[in-house]
Every structure is written in C-alpha cells, then in structure tokens.
Scaffold this active site. Sequence first.
Site, short mmCIF file in Angstrom:
data_model
loop_
_atom_site.label_atom_id
_atom_site.label_comp_id
_atom_site.label_asym_id
_atom_site.label_seq_id
_atom_site.Cartn_x
_atom_site.Cartn_y
_atom_site.Cartn_z
N TRP A 194 -18.34 -39.95 -3.32
CA TRP A 194 -19.71 -40.40 -3.61
C TRP A 194 -20.29 -41.02 -2.35
CZ3 TRP A 194 -21.69 -38.37 -7.71
CH2 TRP A 194 -22.95 -38.79 -8.17
N ASP A 247 -28.69 -44.72 0.62
CA ASP A 247 -30.05 -45.05 0.16
C ASP A 247 -30.16 -45.03 -1.35
OD1 ASP A 247 -29.85 -42.23 -0.15
OD2 ASP A 247 -32.00 -42.00 0.10
N GLU A 299 -28.85 -42.06 -2.94
CA GLU A 299 -27.41 -41.86 -2.74
C GLU A 299 -27.09 -40.66 -1.85
OE1 GLU A 299 -25.58 -43.61 -6.74
OE2 GLU A 299 -26.39 -41.60 -7.05
N GLU A 300 -27.99 -40.34 -0.93
CA GLU A 300 -27.83 -39.11 -0.17
C GLU A 300 -27.70 -39.31 1.34
OE1 GLU A 300 -30.40 -36.28 -3.25
OE2 GLU A 300 -31.36 -37.12 -1.46
#
Length: 624
Positions: A147, A203, A206-207
């Site tokens: 993740w 961010d 989540e990227e």
Amino acid sequence: MPSISNLALAGLLAAGQGVSASLVGAIQLEKFIKQETPIALQGILDNIGPDGVKVPGAGRGLVIASPSTSDPDYFFTWTRDAALTFRTLIDDFLFGNKALEPLINDYIYGQARLQTVSNPSGTLLPNGAGLGEPKYLKDGSRYNGNWGRPQRDGPPLRAISLIQYSNYLVSKGQKARVKDEIWPVIANDLAYVGQYWNSTGFDLWEEVNGASFFTTQAQYRSLVEGEALAKALGLPCTACAEAPQVLCFLQSYWNGKFVTANFITGAHNRGGVDANTVLGPLVAFDPAAPCDSPTLQPCHPRMLANFKNFVDTFRDPALYPINKGIPQNKGIALGRYPEDTYYNGNPWYLITLGSAEYLYAAIASWEKSGGITITTTSLPFFKDLYPLARVGTFGKLHPAYHIIKGLIKTYADSFVAVSQKYTPKDGMMAEQFLKSEPFSPISARNLTWSFASFVGMNHRRQGHLPASWVPKDGVKLPDTCVGTSVRGTYAPATQAGAPNVTIPCISNVLFQLNASTYYGENLYVVGNSPTLGGWDLETAYPLMSSRYTAERPLWFATIPLEMEEGVTTLRYKYARQQDCGQAWIVEEGERVLEVPACAKDGSEEVLAERDEAFVGPAGSPGGC
C-alpha cells in the site's frame, strides 16, 4: 418555503402562471436535500461497527469505508476517512443530535486501540511510526498488503476531531475526563505531527509520495488547536511549537496561479491541479478568521483563484463529456485530478458536494466579516458569476455585496444539483459516477465519505458553523521557513481502552529486492522473526513498489525486526503473492542474516541492508 408537489408545479407551468424553471429547480433541490440528509446520515451509521447493519464484523467504533468487498474491496477502516466522518458526526452532535454521543465514545475507544496495533508502517512505541499506517482490517487488526504508506494526514485529522469533542466536554465541566481519557490519544497524534510533518508521505489519494497541501493544512490546524486544549488542561504540548513552521511551509504550495497539490518525489505525470486543494480548506475552515489569513481559508483570494482553476479544468468536454455545454456560472461534476485513471477517472460525489460546501463556507466568512474584498488575484473568480465585479471592498450596505452573495449561493446550489441529478432514487451514493453515458454510479457502493460529505455540506448550507480555532490575535509567519521537527513521546491511551503495550527491541534492516512483477502481484518477506510472520505467509511483511521502474524493478521496505529472545540469526525467504487466488510462489532456499544488536531508543537508523534478486519462477496473471 411551503412544499409544492411535482404535479402542482407542472400545473402552474401549464396554466401559464409564470413559475420560472429556476424556481422549480430551487424547490426540487430543497426537496432533495430534505430527503437525502437523513438517508446520508443513516448511510454513515450503517457503516460503523459494531452495530452497522451493512458492515457485519466491524470493530467497535470503526468506520468501514464501504460495504463493497470486491471491485473494489473497501471493507477496511481508514484513519483519514474515519476522522473526517466523525468530524461530521461530532458537528451533528454539537448542532443538536445528542443520540450520537455513544457512537463518538465508541470512536474514541476504537482509535485508542488502533494506535497500538503493530503494522507495516511501524509501532506506537518508541517512535510513533505506526500511527502513519493508513488502513486496517474491519476488526482493527493490521492490514498486511502492499500500500501507499506511510500517510501523514490521519493523525492530524483524528486529533482535530477529538479536540472538537474535547472542547465540548471541557465546556461542560468534564475536564478531568478529557485529561485522563481523550488527551492521551490526541497527544500521540500531535507528537506524530510534530515529529513527521517535514517527512514525505503518500497523498490524500494514496498514490504519490511527497508533501501534500491537504496534509499540511490539517497538520497546522491540529497543532494550533492542540496547543489551546493543552493549555486549558494545564498540560504541555511540545510538538505544538512546530505550528509556525508548518504554516510557513503551507504558503509554498501557491505557484502564482493556483495551489500545487503535491510536491512529489520521483517521476510522475501530475500537473498539480487536484481536489485536495479544495477539500483542505474545508478542514481548516474558521468562519471568524480573516479572508487574508495565511491559514488559507475558503474565502482567501488565492484559494478562490485556485477554486476557479480547479473547476475550470473539468469544464473541458474532452476530459469530462458529462459537463459539455454547462455555462461558466453553473456547477459541474468534479473529479480528483485531470490525469486520473482510477476507474478511468470519473467525478466523485464527495468532491462535487465538497465544492458546494466550500462556497457556503466562503459566504459564511463574508457574513462574519461584514464584507467581500475582491483583489486582482480573485477577480476572475468573481467575474465568472458577476461580470460587473471589480477590485475593491464591498460591505453589507453596498448593493454589490448582496448581488455577489446571492450569485455565489446559487452557484453553490448548482453543485448540489449536480449531485442530485446523478444520485439514484434510493439516495445511495457510491464513490463515483461515470463521466460519459450513461453517467451511472460506479466503484465502491454506499461510500461512507460520500454520505459524510453530504451531511457536512448541508450543515454549512444551513448556516451551522464550527467553532473558531484561529488565534484571535492573528497569525504571524516566521521570517524564515525551516524544516524542523521535534521528536515525540508516545504512550498507549489505556484509560480510553488501549492495551498497555511496551517498547519492543528492534533492528532496522533495509530489504531491497529486484523482481519483475505484473499488476496485481505483490512481494513479501517471510521468516523466523515475529515481524516477518514467523513463517506464516498470511502475516508476512509486505514490500513496497513505489520505486519500481522498468530499468530497476525494485521492491523494498525498511523493516523494524523484532527477534525472539536469544535468537540473533534471521532466516527468511521472499514470496510472490499471485492474483486471483493463485498459490503463492515462495523461494525454495532460505536466506540468512546475522541481525545487528537491537535497540529500544526509537532510532530509525538502518543497521543493515540487503540488495537481492528473487530466486525462483516468475508469476503470471490469473485472468480474473
């Protein structure tokens, strides 16, 4: 306004009574908001454990992002989403819905426990690194997949929500409860902010890894409010001294035309236009703050220019066919950023509704201050709505004030009307809706954040305003921005329900693995350390792929190894987790590492490095 049925409206129009289409639309919008508000609130409650009817098995006080378990699987609890959701619920509580208080107490309990869960980002003790973990399984146990981690926005957002409730309790004479039970949870989060605000993280979406405007804005507010609460409780807040430097850094996102959403490390295709720059000011909103405050309120000239730039980006029908032919003074469907490819990059309900809330917040600020100031920076925003707008200050006695305020209220309503148009009749809001025909909902169903955004939007529309948090004597920027930090002190919030965890003895080891993979395949380290799952693949340690390139297919992680007493030799293997339920591919031979002596001082120094290549067959997509 008295209700008028659709049939009656049609009759008035047919009879030539002169009821305008805009009035019909306004009445229909009021009806929609009245109907959707309780649906949205119940949608939130249905997704919170342990009693949420759509999230069986969810832990006490844990907010599940969506009941969706596939395409996509959002049946997890995110620290950020939960904090934003409870910020809305605490608002609702403070505005009169006292039935929510038991749920708020469940949230405190759940978050206190989550803070102590060891996870791939780290642990609570001794350095707080585990607080940066973005999400957990439905029961609050660690999520072990690859993740975008760490994420730095969860701790400040959680602190803001808990401070909001704590201030209420203090006002009701419950200072002792706040000091003993809730402050320890808040203190951990503030310590994390003070220690890591100047470190990179992923961010809002989540990227991408780097620094994020949304995160920085939340970090600043949490430290300012944390200092005020600590003072009220007679407690220190060492981390809060970092607030001026965080505020100084916040100013750097402005690029002269709009707010650059992220300072990204590594290669990327982002131009900087991003919804996080519209959602951030909603977190920072203080109706009593001056519009020129460096806290960057929704009414700040730069933020209004940024709002226009963000919205105008999505007016392009080549990018968003859904917005074709909509005039400049009307709201449109809005997505995350123009380069988005997730589900082909569609509008999001929460962003479209958040834009309406943004404008209602700006109106509230003008009402509080008694006037609207138009600068050369914000003039283009105003001219889109009022072509006669000019630079100057217009008080409430000036006719232009009421004209502009009315036009912006109508503009805000038009964003809500977009949501109305694409919300199913049952009121259930997904994450997104298609940007092309048939414009139907897509991605995760019954998204908690979508529901929360609707409830929050309506509070601002109704004039329900949050308490002020910006210091009354104003905010002064430092003469020089310095990337400082202060090492935090952490402890489990046992009075709130956290287990009394102790400091582990760890050795930080950097694992770097070269292994070509396909999309959907992940890599893990499994071995004889409890940190590596004790040879159990289900609890093996995930490697990250954020530095992966075609030239160097790198998977990596700095792993805080904890060894069983008396064991100094690490035995481990790398393992490929295949997609579609295929069997794992595990290296046959064991690798060996003599682990450096461990320490309990919280040092993040890497004591050993491994740079290796996977030995064994490559994986192949399952085709599911």
